[in-house]
Write an enzyme that holds these catalytic residues in place. Structure first.
Site, mmCIF file in Angstrom:
data_model
loop_
_atom_site.group_PDB
_atom_site.id
_atom_site.type_symbol
_atom_site.label_atom_id
_atom_site.label_comp_id
_atom_site.label_asym_id
_atom_site.label_seq_id
_atom_site.Cartn_x
_atom_site.Cartn_y
_atom_site.Cartn_z
ATOM 1 N N CYS A 160 1.055 -1.163 -0.084
ATOM 2 C CA CYS A 160 0.172 -0.158 0.217
ATOM 3 C C CYS A 160 1.086 0.687 -0.027
ATOM 4 C CB CYS A 160 -1.044 -0.035 1.785
ATOM 5 S SG CYS A 160 -0.066 0.037 2.945
ATOM 6 N N CYS A 172 2.815 1.698 2.973
ATOM 7 C CA CYS A 172 4.286 0.596 3.092
ATOM 8 C C CYS A 172 5.696 1.977 1.892
ATOM 9 C CB CYS A 172 3.947 -0.737 1.984
ATOM 10 S SG CYS A 172 3.550 -1.691 2.665
ATOM 11 N N ASP A 193 -1.687 13.211 -29.159
ATOM 12 C CA ASP A 193 -0.627 12.752 -30.656
ATOM 13 C C ASP A 193 -1.322 13.103 -31.182
ATOM 14 O OD1 ASP A 193 2.169 11.701 -31.480
ATOM 15 O OD2 ASP A 193 0.655 10.402 -32.002
ATOM 16 N N ASP A 214 5.732 8.946 -27.708
ATOM 17 C CA ASP A 214 4.656 9.499 -27.079
ATOM 18 C C ASP A 214 4.930 8.774 -25.581
ATOM 19 O OD1 ASP A 214 2.542 11.274 -28.856
ATOM 20 O OD2 ASP A 214 2.233 9.018 -29.215
#
Length: 735
Positions: free
Chosen positions: A47, A50, A455, A633
């Site tokens: 998580c 952490c 793009d 991209d």
């Protein structure tokens, strides 16, 4: 995957016991400013709390410049000063309960597969235990409705429920027990600690009740609680498993080896990692440029589509620089390497991708605070419940039962399912429309977006050149030569002509065009200078000269997708502005921007240029949705607030994106935004209900108005409510 990773010696993961004597220098990669980089595989991190714990502890470790953990891959990138000791890093991670080993992609896959198998087995056992323990509990519950069992029969049913429910609860609970024990050993508490304590106390009190021939036992409640919690844990694992590393996909675009020319001119094939600046390389037609370099001999055309998005190949000759990953189309080239593989264009893009993937959203930062508050609040409430009840003269057994009830009834199941349930429902709704949701957190960020950066090539356009209006007779004359060429523009001409004969004896001249001799003369198809036509400077044209010397000009353009024409207007109606960030030439970008009605556009952008453009939009206060499909991209997709890619995009682009939509239906971008905003409303409603539930259920449990069985039912019911509310999205109820 570590892009600048040296080949480490084959060894087992380095444990803390061996860390003091282990030589980890082979795992260090030199970096900028005298820093070195250590890549580790961390286990036990589940998580945002952490992440905060690991990065915070290492930030305070002497010799460590920085540390960033990628939760989806478990990869921890640590930058060390010259006096930094990698063994000290391993000891710190072991001390705080997160053992680590040198990073290896194979180890990542193995660890993820092992975790998935453990969760699936625990979930199956918990489901079996919950269903079968209730078979023996139902007759006991029936006594609540006037069908009282005798003491001996009731005790038998309780022992039978214990025989099924308790072993299943212990087995299924090991997922939480191990995590809680590691946390306690490290002197901290995570959300698995109150869950573990609640389950263990419930089982102990139930065994005591059974031994004393009491009325109430809760073996079924304990294993049912674990079953519901494991559903959420498995869903989280499944989402993280699907989150592939875009950087790893980028490496697939690099040639695994290169042809190096020795001083004697002999050619040898060597692994890419052995290429060094100054080496002379040979690149044949159809091969990718292995590293950044300069052409020494030869002429050819290079396809930079995956790097820049530009559809027109570029001619190269001695003295012209080439970038790694580009495709050599026609001629034999000899290059002088200017960079090692870890310093190539692809490697730099991949590092941009990884740095973007490490960034975390506001929701995750809020989760850090929630995780930090939940555990102490619940522990304190349970402890106060026991102490106050005991001081008021309530028997210790009943006081312990009340404390366990508090831990169960306040279990964050509804809170934990509030968002995942909505994300699953929203993902299902979008899947029906052909949109694949790869990241649950991406849906949250998509709902926050207020600007869309497109793009051009492959997203708004079809991504391939198409022949503009031309005389069919002229097309038929040039088609035999076009069918013999591999040039993208020639292929577009051949496609327009359809099937037919190929010119016999056709010869392709690298970087110029293709020619064939007939009985009446020489035919040529290619550049203006090659054919003998006047120079125009247009890169998206082909000239054809027939055997009689007549000249014909063919123009090409990347066609705009019809569905994209009204997209900017649809976004504007939803309150989103738009811009185009393209690596293509100015004329092509301007043409598309004008057709779509987007005044904000930029052309000729490099991958770094797109990232800088996004940073500029972010600095202006925008939360940007980036939509892209090419290698140029990928870095921008990783740095954007949220990212989408069409289904025809490169694997690396799809990996970096949060959502993937059908390429032929860009209008689905607007639909995805609608669904994400509806999901956010459902999630907020679930949060409000979960908070109200805990405000009511917690005090009720503390006052003894709720027993563990009712607590488990209430917890399950709250989870059911948030799930049903989330399912409203499936039939359009989220609007």
């Amino acid at each position: 995957m570590a892009l600048t990773h040296r080949d480490p010696p084959a060894s087992d993961p380095v444990s803390d016991d061996a860390a003091d004597g282990a030589d980890l220098s082979a795992y260090l990669t030199p970096g900028a400013s005298g820093l070195s980089r250590l890549d580790l595989l961390v286990s036990g991190a589940h998580c945002a709390a952490c992440i905060s714990r690991i990065e915070g502890e290492l930030a305070d470790t002497p010799g460590v410049a920085s540390a960033r953990l990628n939760l989806s891959t478990g990869r921890l990138a640590v930058s060390l000063h010259p006096d930094g000791d990698p063994r000290r890093v391993l000891r710190v991670l072991e001390r705080i309960g997160y053992p680590a080993s040198p990073y290896d992609p194979g180890s990542v896959r193995e660890a993820q597969d092992r975790e998935g198998r453990e969760l699936a087995m625990a979930l199956a056992v918990a489901g079996f235990g919950a269903g079968n323990a209730m078979i023996f509990s139902v007759p006991v519950w029936a006594g609540l409705f006037g069908q009282e069992l005798g003491p001996a029969t009731r005790t038998f049913m309780q022992w039978a429920s214990a025989g099924v429910g308790a072993p299943c609860a212990v087995f299924a609970g090991m997922v939480f027990f191990r995590s809680a024990w590691k946390a306690l050993r490290a002197g901290r508490a995570n959300m698995d600690v109150p869950i573990s304590i609640g389950v263990i106390l419930t089982l102990l009190v139930s065994f005591q009740e059974t031994l004393l021939m009491g009325r109430d036992t809760y073996f079924d409640a304990a294993v049912t609680l674990l079953f519901l919690l494991l559903i959420g844990r498995w869903m989280d694992h499944a989402l993280r498993r699907r989150a592939r590393s875009a950087a790893a996909d980028l490496l697939a675009l690099q040639a695994p080896s290169a042809s190096i020319l020795g001083e004697d001119g002999a050619e040898r094939r060597s692994p890419l990692r052995l290429v060094r600046p100054g080496d002379r390389l040979r690149v044949r037609p159809g091969e990718r440029i292995p590293v950044d370099g300069v052409v020494e001999t030869g002429e050819s055309e290079i396809d930079y589509a995956i790097l820049t998005g530009e559809t027109t190949p570029q001619a190269v000759h001695p003295g012209v620089a080439c970038r790694a990953g580009a495709l050599n189309l026609s001629g034999l080239l000899t290059l002088k390497a200017e960079a090692a593989s870890e310093d190539s264009t692809l490697a730099r893009i991949a590092r941009l991708v990884e740095s973007g993937a490490q960034s975390r959203s506001t929701y995750v930062q809020l989760a850090d605070k929630a995780a930090a508050l939940y555990v102490p609040v619940v522990h304190t409430a349970a402890a106060l419940t026991f102490l106050v009840a005991w001081m008021l003269g309530i028997p210790a057994r009943e006081a312990v039962l009340r404390a366990a009830t508090v831990l169960i009834v306040t279990c964050p199941c509804a809170l934990g399912l509030a968002v995942p349930a909505v994300q699953v429902a929203a993902a299902s709704r979008l899947f029906r429309r052909g949109v694949l949701v790869k990241s649950g957190a991406g849906l949250e960020r998509l709902a926050e977006a207020d600007h869309v950066a497109f793009d051009k090539t492959g997203v708004l356009t079809e991504g391939r050149p198409r022949l503009l209006n031309a005389d069919p007779a002229d097309i038929a004359r040039a088609a035999p030569l076009a069918r013999a060429s591999s040039h993208p523009l020639a292929r577009a001409l051949a496609e327009a002509a359809g099937e037919g004969p190929v010119a016999p004896g056709a010869l392709e001249v690298a970087g110029q065009g293709i020619e064939a001799r007939t009985g009446t003369g020489l035919m040529r198809l290619g550049r203006a200078a090659f054919v003998g036509a006047p120079l125009s400077g247009n890169q998206t044209e082909l000239w054809f000269r027939d055997a009689d010397g007549a000249l014909f000009r063919f123009s090409f353009a990347d066609a705009l997708r019809p569905e994209a024409v009204g997209l900017a207007g649809a976004l504007a109606r939803r309150g989103l502005s738009a811009s185009i960030l393209s690596g293509d030439v100015e004329a092509a970008t301007l043409r598309v921007a004008g057709r779509m009605g987007i005044p904000d556009w930029r052309s000729g952008l490099t991958p770094q240029g797109k990232v800088e453009a996004l940073e500029g939009l972010k600095g202006a206060g925008h939360r940007v949705l980036m939509v892209g499909d090419g290698l140029n991209d990928v870095a921008a997709l990783s740095h954007a607030h949220v990212a989408m890619a069409p289904g025809t995009a490169l694997d690396a682009s799809q990996s970096a994106a949060d959502l993937v939509y059908p390429a032929d239906h860009p209008e689905r971008i607007a639909e995805a935004i609608d669904t994400a905003r509806a999901a956010r409303r459902r999630a907020m409603e679930n949060f409000a209900f979960a908070a109200l539930y805990n405000l009511v259920a917690g005090p009720a449990a503390m006052m003894g108005l709720v027993n563990p069985f009712v607590a488990a039912l209430a917890m399950s019911g709250s989870s059911l409510v948030v799930t049903l509310n989330a399912l409203r999205l499936l039939n359009g109820g989220g609007r």
